[in-house]
Design a protein around this motif. Structure first.
Motif, PDB file in Angstrom:
ATOM      1  N   CYS A 134       0.837  -1.201   0.000  1.00 20.13           N
ATOM      2  CA  CYS A 134       0.000   0.000   0.000  1.00 20.13           C
ATOM      3  C   CYS A 134       0.873   1.252   0.000  1.00 20.13           C
ATOM      4  O   CYS A 134       0.616   2.192  -0.761  1.00 20.13           O
ATOM      5  CB  CYS A 134      -0.924  -0.015   1.217  1.00 20.13           C
ATOM      6  N   VAL A 135       1.910   1.251   0.818  1.00 23.03           N
ATOM      7  CA  VAL A 135       2.825   2.395   0.862  1.00 23.03           C
ATOM      8  C   VAL A 135       3.524   2.570  -0.487  1.00 23.03           C
ATOM      9  O   VAL A 135       3.647   3.693  -0.997  1.00 23.03           O
ATOM     10  CB  VAL A 135       3.863   2.208   1.987  1.00 23.03           C
ATOM     11  N   ASP A 161       2.430   1.637  -3.422  1.00 19.25           N
ATOM     12  CA  ASP A 161       1.448   2.119  -4.398  1.00 19.25           C
ATOM     13  C   ASP A 161       1.185   3.614  -4.228  1.00 19.25           C
ATOM     14  O   ASP A 161       1.058   4.356  -5.216  1.00 19.25           O
ATOM     15  CB  ASP A 161       0.134   1.345  -4.251  1.00 19.25           C
ATOM     16  N   ILE A 162       1.087   4.065  -3.002  1.00 21.64           N
ATOM     17  CA  ILE A 162       0.834   5.495  -2.749  1.00 21.64           C
ATOM     18  C   ILE A 162       2.005   6.341  -3.241  1.00 21.64           C
ATOM     19  O   ILE A 162       1.806   7.370  -3.906  1.00 21.64           O
ATOM     20  CB  ILE A 162       0.587   5.738  -1.245  1.00 21.64           C
ATOM     21  N   GLY A 173       1.964   6.347  -7.007  1.00 16.00           N
ATOM     22  CA  GLY A 173       0.872   7.187  -7.505  1.00 16.00           C
ATOM     23  C   GLY A 173       1.201   8.662  -7.432  1.00 16.00           C
ATOM     24  O   GLY A 173       0.898   9.426  -8.354  1.00 16.00           O
ATOM     25  N   ILE A 174       1.835   9.085  -6.341  1.00 15.19           N
ATOM     26  CA  ILE A 174       2.220  10.498  -6.192  1.00 15.19           C
ATOM     27  C   ILE A 174       3.264  10.880  -7.239  1.00 15.19           C
ATOM     28  O   ILE A 174       3.170  11.942  -7.880  1.00 15.19           O
ATOM     29  CB  ILE A 174       2.764  10.759  -4.773  1.00 15.19           C
ATOM     30  N   VAL A 183      -4.394   0.512  -7.079  1.00 14.91           N
ATOM     31  CA  VAL A 183      -4.408   1.569  -6.066  1.00 14.91           C
ATOM     32  C   VAL A 183      -3.492   2.721  -6.485  1.00 14.91           C
ATOM     33  O   VAL A 183      -3.820   3.900  -6.292  1.00 14.91           O
ATOM     34  CB  VAL A 183      -3.987   1.023  -4.686  1.00 14.91           C
ATOM     35  N   ALA A 184      -2.355   2.411  -7.090  1.00 10.96           N
ATOM     36  CA  ALA A 184      -1.414   3.449  -7.515  1.00 10.96           C
ATOM     37  C   ALA A 184      -2.053   4.393  -8.532  1.00 10.96           C
ATOM     38  O   ALA A 184      -1.890   5.616  -8.460  1.00 10.96           O
ATOM     39  CB  ALA A 184      -0.153   2.806  -8.097  1.00 10.96           C
ATOM     40  N   VAL A 194      -4.528   6.653  -6.744  1.00 16.43           N
ATOM     41  CA  VAL A 194      -3.821   7.704  -5.997  1.00 16.43           C
ATOM     42  C   VAL A 194      -3.349   8.791  -6.944  1.00 16.43           C
ATOM     43  O   VAL A 194      -3.483   9.991  -6.656  1.00 16.43           O
ATOM     44  CB  VAL A 194      -2.629   7.101  -5.226  1.00 16.43           C
ATOM     45  N   HIS A 195      -2.820   8.403  -8.098  1.00 16.86           N
ATOM     46  CA  HIS A 195      -2.382   9.366  -9.114  1.00 16.86           C
ATOM     47  C   HIS A 195      -3.517  10.311  -9.501  1.00 16.86           C
ATOM     48  O   HIS A 195      -3.354  11.528  -9.598  1.00 16.86           O
ATOM     49  CB  HIS A 195      -1.830   8.584 -10.321  1.00 16.86           C
TER      50      HIS A 195
END
Length: 424
Positions: free
Chosen positions: A22-23, A25-26, A29-30, A329-330, A333-334
């Motif tokens: 999860c971390v 992917d976040i 995404g950023i 998820v990525a 987040v993007h």
């Protein structure tokens, strides 16, 4: 649901999902959002629409494709391949024409997904994709010459076709501004040289910062370089789509059907090609039927949100994978990060110089050109393949993508048929 042929990848990608992933992917995404921000603005301008439309597209399409798509890591949004197609539709049919054509294209993509057309991508010859991709790259590059050199067209001159742009650029050579060239050259140097020493911060973002500081801090450059805010309206907050003035008659929809088919075919081909590339990077297999359906939903959502046609973006998808993104998820987040930018930071986009945008698109055109593949085909393949790739390239530049693909396909399969008949 387990064997449902339209099952989104998110249904299986999140099984056994860990906090560590999860971390990752976040973070991915950023980073992809930071890469997508200047690119989305640049591609919107290359498409002949307002800069915010690129962000609208990345937000809506990016989230929908990640949620419903058939790839674990696909990132969707505006792409260079669509720029010339969209610009042509907007110039000829207006924004309402683009809206109608994109909605129809979205419906066509959904039908293609439901009817399992996704597997047919393997029947599009590599020579055709290389030819039209190189042709699109050339049209994008020539379309940015005006802003890179600070040229000013005569009143009423609004070229759309590539040949028209070449003629307009030649006619406007007397309006050349050295200030624009200086800013553009510095930004281009940043885009080319910076990645050789540092890869953590996207070079396009560095180029935007450098170009903006040059124009804002040096008075001699301030008067000679146009910025996005001087030429376009930068909206605040959510987009507003006005349906009141649109011609939504059946005749209008029928007239725009050829444009819709063009958008649908290009979106389908580019998205599935991006999925194939992503599969190799993450050792996975995408679901082509779910991907086409998601692309259809994404295109309808994009224009309803004020955006333009969207598709899978190979470069942004690759950046997602390289930075640790492994699930949808990525991509979500993007999209959410870009939505935050849209709500709170969009007015600052008006400070970006137009030569900086041109420099970014020069690099985009170079990266998508596949010139090495083009040269390899010319050097190593048989005469018939060379003829297909060169003709597809030339027709894309001189006419348009539809003519290029249709003629290329007819020619390629005519050669295949001829070869089979010879063997009998």
């Amino acid at each position: 649901m387990k064997n449902f042929y339209l099952q989104p990848k998110v249904c299986t990608a999140l099984k056994g999902y860990t906090r560590q992933q999860c971390v990752s992917d976040i973070i991915a995404g950023i980073i992809v959002a930071v890469i997508a921000l200047p690119l989305s603005i640049a591609l919107a301008l290359a498409s002949g629409v307002e800069p915010a439309c690129g962000i609208y597209t990345a937000v809506a399409a990016g989230f929908i494709v990640s949620l419903f798509g058939g790839s674990r890591v696909q990132i969707a949004g505006p792409t260079a391949a669509f720029a010339t197609v969209v610009a042509g539709i907007v110039a000829a049919e207006g924004m309402d024409g683009l809206f109608i054509a994109t909605v129809m294209a979205g419906v066509l993509l959904i039908v293609m997904g439901v009817c399992k057309v996704g597997t047919l991508i393997k029947y599009v010859p590599h020579t055709i994709t290389v030819g039209f991709t190189a042709g699109i790259a050339v049209t994008i590059l020539l379309g940015q010459v005006k802003d890179f050199f600070g040229l000013t067209y005569a009143a009423g001159v609004r070229p759309v076709e590539t040949i028209e742009k070449m003629e307009a650029n030649i006619a406007a050579l007397g309006t050349f501004r050295w200030e624009a060239l200086l800013v553009g050259a510095v930004c281009l140097a940043v885009l080319v040289i910076y990645p050789r020493f540092e890869k953590r911060v996207p070079p396009s973002l560095i180029a935007v910062v450098v170009g903006t500081l040059l124009v804002q801090c040096i008075p001699a450059l301030n008067d000679g370089v146009s910025t996005i805010g001087e030429l376009y309206t930068i909206p605040r907050g959510l987009p507003q789509v006005n349906f009141a003035g649109m011609d939504l008659s059946p005749a209008r929809w029928l007239a725009l059907l050829p444009n819709a088919v063009t958008i649908a075919l290009l979106a389908g081909i580019e998205s599935l090609l991006s999925c194939v590339v992503a599969d190799g990077m993450v050792d996975d297999t995408h679901n082509p039927h779910a991907e086409l359906t998601a692309q259809g939903l994404a295109n309808v959502a994009s224009v309803l949100f004020g955006g333009i046609p969207a598709t899978g973006a190979i470069a942004r998808t690759a950046a997602n994978v390289k930075n640790g993104g492994r699930t949808p998820v990525a991509g979500m987040v993007h999209a959410l990060v870009l939505f935050a930018v849209l709500m709170f930071l969009m007015p600052y986009a008006g400070l970006i110089p137009m030569p900086t945008i041109a420099a970014i698109l020069f690099v985009v055109a170079y990266n998508m050109s596949e010139w090495r593949a083009f040269v390899k085909i010319v050097q190593t393949r048989r005469v018939t393949d060379i003829l297909v790739v060169v003709l597809t390239f030339a027709l894309t530049v001189i006419f348009d993508l539809v003519v290029a693909i249709v003629v290329g396909l007819v020619l390629a399969y005519a050669f295949v048929l001829f070869k089979k008949l010879q063997k009998k």
